[in-house]
Each structure stands twice: as C-alpha cells, then as structure tokens.
Design an enzyme around this catalytic site. Structure first.
Site, PDB file in Angstrom:
ATOM      1  N   LYS A   1      96.164  58.124   7.393  1.00  0.00           N
ATOM      2  CA  LYS A   1      96.931  57.304   6.445  1.00  0.00           C
ATOM      3  C   LYS A   1      96.648  55.824   6.705  1.00  0.00           C
ATOM      4  O   LYS A   1      96.585  55.397   7.872  1.00  0.00           O
ATOM      5  CB  LYS A   1      98.418  57.594   6.625  1.00  0.00           C
ATOM      6  CG  LYS A   1      99.324  56.863   5.636  1.00  0.00           C
ATOM      7  CD  LYS A   1     100.793  57.198   5.891  1.00  0.00           C
ATOM      8  CE  LYS A   1     101.717  56.553   4.877  1.00  0.00           C
ATOM      9  NZ  LYS A   1     103.142  56.837   5.134  1.00  0.00           N
TER      10      LYS A   1
ATOM     11  N   SER B   1     108.415  60.473   4.649  1.00  0.00           N
ATOM     12  CA  SER B   1     107.078  60.264   4.074  1.00  0.00           C
ATOM     13  C   SER B   1     105.988  61.217   4.530  1.00  0.00           C
ATOM     14  O   SER B   1     104.898  61.190   3.967  1.00  0.00           O
ATOM     15  CB  SER B   1     106.617  58.834   4.334  1.00  0.00           C
ATOM     16  OG  SER B   1     107.176  57.980   3.372  1.00  0.00           O
TER      17      SER B   1
ATOM     18  N   SER C   1     105.542  58.534   1.256  1.00  0.00           N
ATOM     19  CA  SER C   1     104.441  57.638   1.034  1.00  0.00           C
ATOM     20  C   SER C   1     103.095  58.131   1.553  1.00  0.00           C
ATOM     21  O   SER C   1     102.069  57.535   1.215  1.00  0.00           O
ATOM     22  CB  SER C   1     104.746  56.293   1.700  1.00  0.00           C
ATOM     23  OG  SER C   1     104.909  56.470   3.092  1.00  0.00           O
TER      24      SER C   1
HETATM   25  N1  GLN Z   1     110.680  57.056   0.591  1.00  0.00           N
HETATM   26  C1  GLN Z   1     111.362  56.417   1.670  1.00  0.00           C
HETATM   27  C2  GLN Z   1     111.285  54.918   1.487  1.00  0.00           C
HETATM   28  O1  GLN Z   1     110.818  54.513   0.485  1.00  0.00           O
HETATM   29  C3  GLN Z   1     110.755  56.851   2.979  1.00  0.00           C
HETATM   30  C4  GLN Z   1     109.443  56.219   3.213  1.00  0.00           C
HETATM   31  C5  GLN Z   1     108.805  56.641   4.497  1.00  0.00           C
HETATM   32  O2  GLN Z   1     109.195  57.610   5.128  1.00  0.00           O
HETATM   33  N2  GLN Z   1     107.840  55.868   4.915  1.00  0.00           N
HETATM   34  O3  GLN Z   1     111.671  54.148   2.302  1.00  0.00           O
END
Ligand code: GLN
Length: 491
Positions: free
Chosen positions: A78, A177, A153
């Site tokens: 990632k 994410s 994400s």
């Molecule tokens: N979707 C959540 C956020 O927008 C979690 C994101 C993540 O785990 N990096 O913060």
C-alpha cells in the site's frame, strides 16, 4: 492453473520443489497486471525491472540452499508504506514526488524473507476513506463489479489480491482500512494488535490507531505474512517486545473448547444494514457451532459511540501528523512571496478535500475551549469501548461480527455525503479504538454476486485464536475459493 492465481502457500511448495522458478512466477504476475490493471487500477506505481531482478536473485538464493519463508513470492505494498527508492505518495498530491530514502520495517522484513515487491497500491489520501475514491490520482475498481468501489482505504491492495495481481499485500488499518476492503473484494484482511507490527515507515494518519496489516487469498497466507512482519522494533516505540508465536501452528486444532461471542449490537442496526449481510454472518455462526464451538450471546454496550469517538480522535491526531507537510522538508512546494503564503499555497494545493476536512475537524476538536467537550470526552468514551472488549474477552475467546453493514457500493454513490461514507466503518472502528486484533474473511455473496465478509475478533495479542477460528471456518466452507469472472476486466 495459472501461476498468478496461486496462493502463497501453494507457490511456496512449488518453488521449494523446484517445479516453478521465482522468475516464472513473477513474470506471470507482471503479465497478469498488464492484462487487467487498465480495468482495475489497483497500482499507483509498478516496479517490474526491480521485481524481475529480485526474482533472479531469489532463484539464485534458492540454488544456494536458502529457504526463506517468502523466497520468490511477489507481493504489493500500500502506498502509505515507505519503500526505499520507490515513490510513496500516500495517495496525495502533496507527496506525489516523494521517494523515501528508507524502507518501512515491515517492508524490510518482507524483503529479508525473500519477497518480491511488484509495486505500490492505490489508497485514499493518507488512508482517509472507505472507498479509495479519495485517492488524488484515480479510483480503483472492484474486481467483482467494475462499477463498484473496492472499499478503502487499502482498496488497491485488496483489489490486487482479488484480481490475482499479486499473491498477497500489505495494507494499513486505522479504522477498518484492511478489513473493510477485504470484505468488499472477497479476500482475507488481517489487522494485527496495536504494537504487534512495527509502524516505522508507515506514513502516520492517527498514531494511536494506525496498524499495518495484510491482505491475502486465504487465512494460511495471512498467517504466513503476519509471521514475517510481526515483532518488536526499537524504531517504533509503540511496538511491543513480546515473542512472536508460530502462527502456522496456531491454525490447526479445531474449535472444541472455543467460545465464540456474538454481540447483539452488531446485528441490530436495520437502518444501515443490508439484510443479506446479517443472514450470511448468522449462518456462519451456525457453521462454527456445527464445528464444535460454543456460541454465547454477548453485549458491547458502547458500540454506538465508536463512530463519533473515532471521528474526534482520528482527525485530531491527523491534524497534528499532517502539519509536517509544509513544503519545506519534503513533498510538494508551491513557492510564494513569503513563508506563510508558501505554506498556505502548498497545503491548499497539496491536500485533497478529505484531508482538509480532517484537518479542520481535528484542529477544532483540539482547540482551547473545545478540548474538554470533544477530545477529552472522546478519550473517556474510548476507555469505555475498550472496557467492553475486556469484559467480553473475559467470557469468550473470539467475537464474530459483520465487517461492513453492506457489500461494495457504487463508485460515486457516497462521495457527496461524508457521513454516509463514514458509516461504512461502523463495525470496524471499535477494534482500533480498543487496540485489539481481527480478521475479515469471506462468508457469502449477495444477490448481485458481491462478496460478504465477517470479522473474527480477538483480544490484544490474540492473533492465534483469531487465525484458528478463521481457518476452521474457511476449511469448512468454499467462499474463499470463488474468484471474480475475469472476463469482466481482461483485455
Ligand atoms: N475509513 C476510515 C477513515 O476514513 C478508516 C480509514 C483507515 O482505516 N485508514 O478514517
């Protein structure tokens, strides 16, 4: 069977028996990427030359008797995780031209274990999002339906695993994410305990929540990857100095004597819940019972506060972490007359709308006068959420919950309404607030043929029991063997 569709453990045996070479395997996966990534768009950066070079080296190492655990296995990273000499953008314009001078510890561990890095996968900007649409560069598509998001994400990593564009991948999980995109793409996504894996070289989003995790084709592969990246690192003061267990050994053993908790709060949100998701997870609990687990109804009473607590704490920490992008030390610099104007122009052009939204929310939550009402209050409720899990794990070994309230939504469906987007994480945020571990595994499909995921959650440093339950379920079912019809995305 095509080489690119192998799991890590299958490829490992074939490599060890010299039935295939690392070079053949890497070439097959690179060709696969060329064939499908125009449609999927999982990768931000590809490093084919380096990958082929590493593959040749892996084959040479094997000739010399080396049998490192990932020797010759092609993986993806990632793009919030630093890779020496390879661009690392965090999905943001502000780091578009950033090339880290060092590897994240997790990447260094993968390389030392012989893994081959194929490239960097797409992400929401600074990992802020649930659909990968917040990437400053482009949206990644879900291999099961190209009109839908892969989740986020770590959507690039999840889509790459699902479309056989790598054998496994690293992601990061601050509020879901790794797990939520795994569930949307029908793959396995493991979020380790806070402290289990070093975050050195992970671009910081919310430091009390961030954790590097893995995306894999099955539970065995997730265990293999975790084994390689787990462990104490003096360069991450939050990494914990505990021995790393043998996660492969933890897989077997079955479910007799295992107590599985089913929290009522995760099955009682009809306004957001897709009924097929509830039904699939309930059926999975039945499978676990048939396998010999004892099922116990439990309660995690502060669950409803996870979303507001997370959206105070995560943006507050993010606003501090993002302060370093000022156009002076690295990343984008938009030169203006004086320093303040340069800061403003750099940050104004460099951050996308979600990054700016988080900075504003976080700065507000941390400002004098509001600190006690918002941030401090959120920290107190965070303690209650953590206490819910402590109490539950006094009674049960693992907890089962849906990973997300719905299957993958359509591209564009939630971009205009941040709150709707935030709601896709209601079932994954609590575990980061509590610092515990969990895995999302496939447990069914909806009427559109989209994958459904469920979480197996464990206490801090309970990865062994989580993997054991996930593996037992996987062995008893065939969801993980289904692949998206690649007629949809092959050239
Ligand atoms: N979707 C959540 C956020 O927008 C979690 C994101 C993540 O785990 N990096 O913060």
């Amino acid at each position: 069977m095509e080489l690119y569709s192998l799991t890590i453990h299958e490829a490992r045996s074939l490599l060890a028996e010299r039935k295939i070479s690392a070079l053949e395997l890497t070439e097959a996966v690179l060709e696969r990427i060329l064939e499908v990534d125009n449609a999927i768009r999982a990768y931000l950066t590809l490093t084919p030359e380096e990958a082929l070079e590493q593959a040749r080296l892996a084959d040479a190492r094997r000739t010399q008797g080396d049998d490192a655990p990932l020797l010759g296995i092609p993986v993806a990273i990632k793009d919030v995780i630093c890779t020496a000499g390879i661009p690392t953008t965090a999905g943001s314009r502000i780091l578009e031209n950033f090339i880290p001078p060092y590897d994240a510890t997790a990447v260094a561990h993968l390389k030392a274990a012989g893994a081959i890095i194929l490239g960097k996968t797409n992400t929401d900007e600074f990992a802020m999002g649930s659909s990968t649409e917040n990437s400053a560069f482009f949206a990644t598509r879900n291999p099961w339906d190209l009109e839908r998001v892969p989740g986020g994400s770590s959507g690039g990593s999840a889509a790459a695993v699902a479309a056989d564009e790598c054998l496994g991948a690293l992601g990061s999980d601050t509020g879901g994410s790794v797990r939520q995109p795994a569930s949307f793409c029908g793959v396995v996504g493991l979020k380790p305990t806070y402290g289990r894996v070093s975050r050195y070289g992970l671009i910081a989003f919310a430091s009390s929540l961030d954790q590097i995790g893995v995306l894999a084709k099955d539970v065995t592969d997730a265990a293999i990857l975790l084994q390689v990246i787990a462990g104490y690192d003096p360069r991450d003061s939050t990494s914990v100095n505990l021995p790393v267990p043998d996660y492969m050994a933890a897989l077997t053993g079955g479910l007799h004597g295992v107590t599985v908790g089913v929290p009522k709060e995760y099955f009682a949100a009809p306004e957001v819940m897709q009924p097929e998701v509830t039904a699939a997870v309930q059926a999975a609990v039945g499978v676990l019972a048939d396998l010999g687990a004892r099922i116990l109804d439990i309660s995690l009473p502060h669950t409803e506060y996870a979303l507001p607590v997370y959206y105070l704490i995560a943006p507050a920490e993010a606003s501090a972490n993002l302060a370093r992008y000022d156009g002076v030390r690295y990343g984008l610099r938009v030169e203006r007359g004086d320093l303040i104007e340069t800061y403003n122009a750099t940050r104004g052009q460099g951050f996308g709308p979600e990054g700016k939204r988080r900075i504003m929310l976080g700065t507000y939550a941390w400002s004098a006068g509001y600190y006690d009402a918002y941030y401090l209050k959120a920290q107190k409720v965070r303690t209650l959420i953590r206490a819910d899990f402590d109490a539950a794990f006094g009674q049960v070994d693992v907890i089962i919950a849906p990973t997300a309230p719905t299957t993958a939504f359509r591209i564009g469906e939630k971009v205009a309404d941040p709150l709707q987007m935030y709601l896709s994480d209601i079932f994954t945020l609590s575990m980061n607030l509590a610092g515990i571990c969990g895995v999302s595994i496939p447990c069914g499909f909806d009427h559109d043929g989209l994958p459904i995921g469920m979480q197996v959650l464990g206490p801090a440093f309970g990865e062994e029991q989580v993997l054991r339950v996930a593996y037992a379920y996987e062995q008893a079912t065939e969801w993980h063997l289904r692949k998206p019809d690649d007629g949809r995305f092959r050239k």
